[in-house]
Design a protein around this motif. Structure first.
Motif, PDB file in Angstrom:
ATOM      1  N   GLY A  77       0.801  -1.206   0.000  1.00  0.00           N
ATOM      2  CA  GLY A  77       0.000   0.000   0.000  1.00  0.00           C
ATOM      3  C   GLY A  77       0.827   1.245   0.000  1.00  0.00           C
ATOM      4  N   GLY A  78       0.946   1.875   1.110  1.00  0.00           N
ATOM      5  CA  GLY A  78       1.492   3.197   1.062  1.00  0.00           C
ATOM      6  C   GLY A  78       0.394   4.077   0.541  1.00  0.00           C
ATOM      7  N   LYS A  79       0.683   5.326   0.502  1.00  0.00           N
ATOM      8  CA  LYS A  79      -0.385   6.288   0.199  1.00  0.00           C
ATOM      9  C   LYS A  79      -0.501   6.606  -1.280  1.00  0.00           C
ATOM     10  N   ARG A 127       8.661  -2.925   6.534  1.00  0.00           N
ATOM     11  CA  ARG A 127       8.283  -1.875   5.591  1.00  0.00           C
ATOM     12  C   ARG A 127       6.780  -1.739   5.735  1.00  0.00           C
ATOM     13  N   ARG A 128       6.339  -0.571   6.162  1.00  0.00           N
ATOM     14  CA  ARG A 128       4.910  -0.317   6.409  1.00  0.00           C
ATOM     15  C   ARG A 128       4.274  -1.394   7.277  1.00  0.00           C
ATOM     16  N   GLY A 129       4.996  -1.773   8.335  1.00  0.00           N
ATOM     17  CA  GLY A 129       4.421  -2.684   9.316  1.00  0.00           C
ATOM     18  C   GLY A 129       4.440  -4.146   8.935  1.00  0.00           C
ATOM     19  N   GLU A 130       4.924  -4.453   7.718  1.00  0.00           N
ATOM     20  CA  GLU A 130       5.014  -5.848   7.297  1.00  0.00           C
ATOM     21  C   GLU A 130       6.469  -6.220   7.075  1.00  0.00           C
ATOM     22  N   ALA A 131       6.729  -7.523   7.096  1.00  0.00           N
ATOM     23  CA  ALA A 131       8.085  -7.991   6.810  1.00  0.00           C
ATOM     24  C   ALA A 131       8.491  -7.448   5.438  1.00  0.00           C
ATOM     25  N   SER A 132       9.695  -6.913   5.337  1.00  0.00           N
ATOM     26  CA  SER A 132      10.124  -6.331   4.068  1.00  0.00           C
ATOM     27  C   SER A 132      10.555  -7.431   3.099  1.00  0.00           C
ATOM     28  N   ALA A 133      10.578  -7.060   1.816  1.00  0.00           N
ATOM     29  CA  ALA A 133      10.833  -8.048   0.754  1.00  0.00           C
ATOM     30  C   ALA A 133      12.186  -8.727   0.924  1.00  0.00           C
ATOM     31  N   ASN A 134      13.192  -7.971   1.383  1.00  0.00           N
ATOM     32  CA  ASN A 134      14.520  -8.569   1.555  1.00  0.00           C
ATOM     33  C   ASN A 134      14.517  -9.637   2.638  1.00  0.00           C
ATOM     34  N   SER A 251       9.880   9.369  17.042  1.00  0.00           N
ATOM     35  CA  SER A 251       8.647   9.788  17.714  1.00  0.00           C
ATOM     36  C   SER A 251       7.740   8.601  18.017  1.00  0.00           C
ATOM     37  N   ALA A 252       7.103   8.668  19.139  1.00  0.00           N
ATOM     38  CA  ALA A 252       6.192   7.601  19.537  1.00  0.00           C
ATOM     39  C   ALA A 252       5.064   7.432  18.524  1.00  0.00           C
ATOM     40  N   ARG A 253       4.748   8.509  17.810  1.00  0.00           N
ATOM     41  CA  ARG A 253       3.643   8.430  16.849  1.00  0.00           C
ATOM     42  C   ARG A 253       3.965   7.488  15.691  1.00  0.00           C
ATOM     43  N   GLN A 254       5.239   7.282  15.490  1.00  0.00           N
ATOM     44  CA  GLN A 254       5.696   6.375  14.438  1.00  0.00           C
ATOM     45  C   GLN A 254       5.070   4.990  14.576  1.00  0.00           C
ATOM     46  N   GLU A 255       4.972   4.537  15.833  1.00  0.00           N
ATOM     47  CA  GLU A 255       4.460   3.189  16.050  1.00  0.00           C
ATOM     48  C   GLU A 255       3.039   3.033  15.519  1.00  0.00           C
ATOM     49  N   ALA A 256       2.275   4.119  15.648  1.00  0.00           N
ATOM     50  CA  ALA A 256       0.901   4.100  15.152  1.00  0.00           C
ATOM     51  C   ALA A 256       0.879   3.906  13.634  1.00  0.00           C
ATOM     52  N   LEU A 257       1.974   4.267  12.953  1.00  0.00           N
ATOM     53  CA  LEU A 257       2.028   4.139  11.494  1.00  0.00           C
ATOM     54  C   LEU A 257       2.569   2.779  11.061  1.00  0.00           C
ATOM     55  N   GLY A 258       2.795   1.894  12.052  1.00  0.00           N
ATOM     56  CA  GLY A 258       3.262   0.550  11.705  1.00  0.00           C
ATOM     57  C   GLY A 258       4.744   0.509  11.419  1.00  0.00           C
ATOM     58  N   LYS A 259       5.475   1.533  11.833  1.00  0.00           N
ATOM     59  CA  LYS A 259       6.912   1.540  11.605  1.00  0.00           C
ATOM     60  C   LYS A 259       7.636   1.395  12.929  1.00  0.00           C
ATOM     61  N   THR A 260       8.820   0.869  12.873  1.00  0.00           N
ATOM     62  CA  THR A 260       9.645   0.749  14.062  1.00  0.00           C
ATOM     63  C   THR A 260      10.184   2.133  14.423  1.00  0.00           C
ATOM     64  N   VAL A 261      10.244   2.412  15.715  1.00  0.00           N
ATOM     65  CA  VAL A 261      10.904   3.643  16.162  1.00  0.00           C
ATOM     66  C   VAL A 261      12.399   3.360  16.298  1.00  0.00           C
ATOM     67  N   GLY A 262      13.217   4.327  15.862  1.00  0.00           N
ATOM     68  CA  GLY A 262      14.655   4.216  16.096  1.00  0.00           C
ATOM     69  C   GLY A 262      15.421   3.444  15.038  1.00  0.00           C
TER      70      GLY A 262
END
Lengths: 358, 358
Positions: A77-79, A127-134, A251-262
């Protein structure tokens, strides 16, 4: 801002395709800007469906791994922000023909190819909260399917047949690759200047935003000055977008977007929040940044301490402020275009990008 | 064949640009065909100098790592076989203008980009007898500089301005990427068919040879039938070239070329010499191939045993024989062109490619 504090103005903009909702109440920003992206999507929904169809069609291959892997990252997905920019720019310029969809698909293919290669280079797991292709198919497949999508992007451009479009998009591709290499070189170097960093993100992010917008004016056969205006709009929107992304990574808000923080921290990636913290820090703090990001010697508590240092020096806030500056340039760049629904939606997208950071 | 056994016919072809030396004495093959490549190089030497200048010019970037890394792989030499094909094809078709050099440089950039990515994917340590770029600068830099060179290739095509050329070269790029992915999928699968393997090498090698030749007819504005003839010539030459490369990977002569023997074996790469040995082998031998190439469990003596099995079943010789078949198709494809120096040189190049295998 917490979710429950969000915006009562939502009602105003629901279903109101042609109403520019300027949401300047502090509590209204976030939801208003999410609606902005929805509104943009809605404005060009017919074209966007065509883009999605072209994407599906052109990622096919007799080599089954290609549609599998490409489908994973594209379906994740992505936007579809970049294709949206092409479609909206073309419409804002009065173009309603079929070429914009092809070029928007091409832009998304270039973007997807760079994502696949980025994940390999960054050794990303998500990547976007799912296991990335690599992770799922390995680095080798990601590199090669990236090459395939990149080639398909060029085939789509060639099908369009405009040499000016080819010039813009092939030029952007080269600048993207340069930006990625520059980023690799500045990686783990805490003394990277803000200026050098700006060059990195112009390359790796903003160049494609700029090209995505500029081709909209080109297919509409608009004069050079309008092409350049959309180039400026896209470039500055892209810079703003990337700066916000860099701030969100801490940012903590990152987690809401399905991404890892840090993620950036763990990779020793030098982004503006770090550059400013290093510049504003004392000797002990600089020692901390050198240990964690140059030598990449990190323990459990380091990410938290890094965020504390950023908050102490206000570098996340100031990264968002810097982003707002580029956002303002982007908005102004559209000044030469007459008012219409697409123009208002594009301006709202600038707000959306910036406000993700608050 | 040992060096000292080589050809007394050398004298015949020295300096004789326009004489087609058909070297069919067994002892004469090798040196005669090396001269063939020299002769081709000499025929287009002015254009080739221009190609080298364009390559140097277009690999520049403010990002210093790019010319460093690109310079390493491009300066490492190679025969510039693909650019030579473009230059000679164009001249054979009567074209003497400046476009061929730009397209030849473009072809070499595509080739170099794929080499960089191949070395990452194959985890190669050597390239033409020198440390490969991925060893010197790391996989990340190799992936990204590969992307840069690929983008530069497209910029060079766009500068040329012919949509037909763009179509041919962007199509070839997509087929190359498909071939590489297919190779990755057949990797370590000893039951790969000869037909599937042919598809792999059509993609990874022959497609670019075909495109390199075909654009020569396009810049010369020759009719479709001549464009197709050069496409056929390049495709079959490319297949022959790759088959010989695959045979050489198991041949002692490989060492003389500055390449490691047994790279394909160590990577579990399934090439025609292996496919034929598997098909012609008994159960015990198939077990050997499965252990060494599917499971990639190998010890010191395995490579030697693999070569013994290939010799027992004549698979290296037959791989060269298969190559000779494609070489013959390539030669015949040039039948529609009138006799001239470039045509004869191109035919000699076919012989050169095949005879590397003897």
């Amino acid at each position: 801002m917490l979710a429950e504090e969000r915006n009562p103005l939502k009602v105003l903009s629901l279903g109101s395709r042609n109403v520019a909702v300027i949401v300047n109440l502090e509590t209204g920003r976030d939801k208003g800007s999410e609606d902005a992206l929805d509104r943009l999507t809605h404005l060009v929904s017919g074209d966007l469906a065509q883009v999605n169809q072209l994407i599906l069609q052109h990622m096919q291959s007799d080599v089954q791994l290609i549609p599998q892997l490409a489908g994973h990252i594209i379906a994740a997905g992505g936007k579809r922000l970049r294709p949206l920019l092409t479609l909206a720019s073309a419409r804002m310029c009065g173009y309603h023909g079929p070429r914009a969809a092809g070029l928007a698909a091409c832009v998304e293919f270039i973007h997807t190819a760079t994502l696949l290669h980025d994940d390999v280079v960054d050794e990303s797991a998500l990547r976007r909260g799912e296991a990335s292709a690599n992770v799922l198919w390995g680095n080798k497949a990601s590199v090669l399917v990236g090459d395939f999508l990149f080639s398909r992007a060029f085939q789509l451009m060639v099908q369009d047949g405009s040499l000016r479009v080819l010039e813009i998009l092939s030029g952007a591709s080269a600048v993207i690759a340069e930006g990625e290499v520059l980023q690799l070189m500045t990686s783990n170097d805490t003394t990277t200047t803000e200026q050098a960093y700006l060059e990195v993100i112009k390359g790796k992010t903003a160049a494609l935003f700029a090209a995505a917008c500029e081709v909209g004016a080109v297919v509409a056969d608009r004069p050079k000055v309008e092409q350049q205006a959309l180039d400026t709009f896209g470039l500055n929107l892209g810079i703003a977008f990337q700066l916000i992304d860099d701030a969100l990574d801490y940012s903590a808000r990152q987690e809401a977007l399905g991404k890892t923080v840090g993620d950036d921290f763990r990779e020793g990636k030098i982004t503006l929040p770090v550059i400013l913290a290093y510049l504003r820090g004392d000797a002990e703090e600089r020692g901390f940044w050198q240990r964690t990001l140059e030598k990449v010697e990190q323990d459990e508590a380091d990410l938290r301490h890094a965020i504390q240092l950023m908050e102490r020096h206000g570098t996340l806030k100031d990264t968002v402020n810097r982003a707002a500056h580029y956002g303002a340039i982007a908005r102004d760049a559209l000044g030469i275009f007459p008012d219409n629904a697409e123009k208002r939606a594009l301006i709202d997208v600038v707000d959306f990008c910036i406000q993700r950071g608050f």
